[in-house]
Design a protein around this motif. Structure first.
Motif, short mmCIF file in Angstrom:
data_model
loop_
_atom_site.label_atom_id
_atom_site.label_comp_id
_atom_site.label_asym_id
_atom_site.label_seq_id
_atom_site.Cartn_x
_atom_site.Cartn_y
_atom_site.Cartn_z
N TRP A 15 -46.71 30.81 -19.57
CA TRP A 15 -47.88 31.62 -19.94
C TRP A 15 -48.30 31.50 -21.41
N PRO A 16 -47.37 31.30 -22.38
CA PRO A 16 -47.85 31.32 -23.79
C PRO A 16 -48.96 30.30 -24.10
N PRO A 17 -48.82 29.02 -23.70
CA PRO A 17 -49.92 28.11 -24.04
C PRO A 17 -51.22 28.47 -23.32
N VAL A 18 -51.11 28.95 -22.07
CA VAL A 18 -52.32 29.31 -21.33
C VAL A 18 -53.01 30.52 -21.97
N ALA A 19 -52.21 31.49 -22.43
CA ALA A 19 -52.79 32.66 -23.11
C ALA A 19 -53.55 32.21 -24.36
N LEU A 20 -52.95 31.28 -25.11
CA LEU A 20 -53.62 30.77 -26.33
C LEU A 20 -54.90 30.02 -25.98
N ILE A 21 -54.85 29.23 -24.90
CA ILE A 21 -56.03 28.46 -24.49
C ILE A 21 -57.17 29.41 -24.09
N ILE A 22 -56.84 30.46 -23.32
CA ILE A 22 -57.87 31.42 -22.90
C ILE A 22 -58.47 32.13 -24.12
N LEU A 23 -57.60 32.54 -25.04
CA LEU A 23 -58.07 33.22 -26.26
C LEU A 23 -59.01 32.32 -27.06
N MET A 24 -58.63 31.05 -27.20
CA MET A 24 -59.48 30.12 -27.96
C MET A 24 -60.79 29.84 -27.21
N GLY A 25 -60.73 29.84 -25.89
CA GLY A 25 -61.95 29.66 -25.10
C GLY A 25 -62.93 30.81 -25.32
N VAL A 26 -62.39 32.03 -25.37
CA VAL A 26 -63.24 33.21 -25.62
C VAL A 26 -63.83 33.12 -27.03
N ALA A 27 -62.99 32.74 -27.99
CA ALA A 27 -63.46 32.61 -29.38
C ALA A 27 -64.56 31.55 -29.48
N ASN A 28 -64.39 30.47 -28.75
CA ASN A 28 -65.38 29.38 -28.75
C ASN A 28 -66.73 29.87 -28.20
N THR A 29 -66.67 30.63 -27.11
CA THR A 29 -67.90 31.18 -26.52
C THR A 29 -68.60 32.13 -27.50
N TRP A 30 -67.80 32.97 -28.17
CA TRP A 30 -68.33 33.93 -29.13
C TRP A 30 -69.01 33.20 -30.30
N LEU A 31 -68.37 32.12 -30.78
CA LEU A 31 -68.95 31.35 -31.88
C LEU A 31 -70.27 30.69 -31.48
N ARG A 32 -70.36 30.26 -30.22
CA ARG A 32 -71.60 29.66 -29.72
C ARG A 32 -72.73 30.68 -29.70
N ALA A 33 -72.38 31.92 -29.37
CA ALA A 33 -73.39 32.99 -29.38
C ALA A 33 -73.87 33.23 -30.80
N ILE A 34 -72.93 33.20 -31.75
CA ILE A 34 -73.30 33.37 -33.17
C ILE A 34 -74.23 32.25 -33.61
N TYR A 35 -73.88 31.01 -33.21
CA TYR A 35 -74.70 29.86 -33.60
C TYR A 35 -76.11 29.97 -33.01
N ALA A 36 -76.20 30.38 -31.73
CA ALA A 36 -77.52 30.52 -31.09
C ALA A 36 -78.35 31.57 -31.80
N ARG A 37 -77.70 32.67 -32.24
CA ARG A 37 -78.43 33.71 -32.96
C ARG A 37 -78.91 33.19 -34.31
N ARG A 38 -78.05 32.41 -34.99
CA ARG A 38 -78.44 31.86 -36.29
C ARG A 38 -79.57 30.84 -36.13
N ALA A 39 -79.53 30.06 -35.03
CA ALA A 39 -80.57 29.05 -34.79
C ALA A 39 -81.86 29.70 -34.32
N GLY A 40 -81.75 30.94 -33.80
CA GLY A 40 -82.94 31.67 -33.35
C GLY A 40 -83.50 31.19 -32.03
N LYS A 41 -82.67 30.54 -31.20
CA LYS A 41 -83.14 30.06 -29.90
C LYS A 41 -81.93 29.87 -28.97
N THR A 42 -82.23 29.77 -27.66
CA THR A 42 -81.17 29.52 -26.69
C THR A 42 -80.74 28.07 -26.82
N VAL A 43 -79.56 27.87 -27.34
CA VAL A 43 -79.08 26.50 -27.56
C VAL A 43 -77.58 26.47 -27.32
N ASN A 44 -77.12 25.40 -26.66
CA ASN A 44 -75.69 25.22 -26.44
C ASN A 44 -75.20 24.23 -27.49
#
Lengths: 78, 188
Positions: free
Chosen positions: B89-118
């Motif tokens: 479980w430890p590596p999988v927990a870290l992978i899931i946490l980093m996946g959530v962080a990655n999604t959150w950062l993408r939302a921040i980037y889209a807000r900074r860019a001012g448009k829906t962008v992946n």
């Protein structure tokens, strides 16, 4: 929890392990080849652009993952 | 622009149909059948991008939907394997946490860019392709510790690099070039 079963095997465990090793080694070698090509191409582009620097970093990550895959396939044989 | 109800997105949606057979196979200990479900999911990931280009139906929603399907399916495979004790479980927990962080950062980037962008991350694309194999390695009991922990290291490295680009560095005009000609299937 149920342990991995020897029932309903599509192929023997030995053959399956060889299949996984060959797929892993083959895919990793392909990645090494493709990313070394992409890295060479990116290094020739204008590195003042952020997108080019990211392509270089991405290719280095890809090369590392390819090496990890090849090493894993080799280690599994030992 | 193409409708979101298109063949490529339909194929992306069918990837979720591989999840119930995977759970059934793992529950009954049929590791080879579980690997087949993972392979089908991975092949559909390749096909949806090809279909999007073939039918000229590439959409921003399709890119985001594909990335979400990647994260959900590969994360689900790993969580099921953890639940049945087939992978640590430890590596999988870290992978899931980093996946959530990655999604959150993408939302921040889209807000900074001012448009829906992946945000297209070239490094994370490689990590997502690597993640496609992790479920198969886990189901097969193949070099599990080695592949899971090296994946954690590569994903952490990519996340730190991307975090700076998405949350701190100025949004560059040439960021639009990222998606020029980018295959939808590998937009991570």
């Amino acid at each position: 929890m149920m342990a991995p079963s020897s029932e309903h095997l599509l192929v023997s465990h030995e053959a399956y392990r060889w299949f996984v090793t060959i797929v892993t080694g083959g895919a990793s070698s392909y990645w090494l080849f493709i990313d070394s090509f992409r890295l060479r191409k990116a290094l020739r582009a204008d590195r003042s652009k952020g997108v080019v620097r990211d392509q270089i970093f991405g290719s280095i990550v890809g090369l590392t993952i390819g090496a990890i895959g090849v090493l894993g396939a080799v280690l599994s044989l030992s | 622009m193409a409708s979101n109800l298109n063949p490529a997105n339909a194929i992306t949606a069918t990837r979720f149909l591989t999840l119930p057979p995977f759970v059934w196979a793992i529950h009954h200990g049929y590791y080879q059948l579980a690997a087949v479900a993972i392979i089908v999911c991975g092949l559909l990931d390749l096909v949806d991008g090809a279909v999007a280009r073939l039918f000229n139906c590439i959409t921003p929603f399709g890119a985001v939907f594909d990335a979400l399907a990647d994260g959900f399916c590969y994360g689900f495979f790993m969580l099921v394997l953890v639940g049945y004790g087939w992978v640590p479980w430890p590596p999988v927990a870290l992978i899931i946490l980093m996946g959530v962080a990655n999604t959150w950062l993408r939302a921040i980037y889209a807000r900074r860019a001012g448009k829906t962008v992946n945000y297209r991350s070239f490094a994370m694309e490689r990590c997502v392709a690597f993640a496609a194999y992790l479920g198969g390695f886990g189901a097969s009991g193949y070099m599990v510790d080695y592949f899971y922990w090296t994946f954690v290291a590569m994903m952490a490295l990519s996340l730190v690099h991307d975090a700076k680009r998405m949350a701190i560095d100025p949004v560059e005009a040439d960021d639009d070039e990222r998606d020029a000609g980018a295959p939808v299937a590998v937009v991570a």
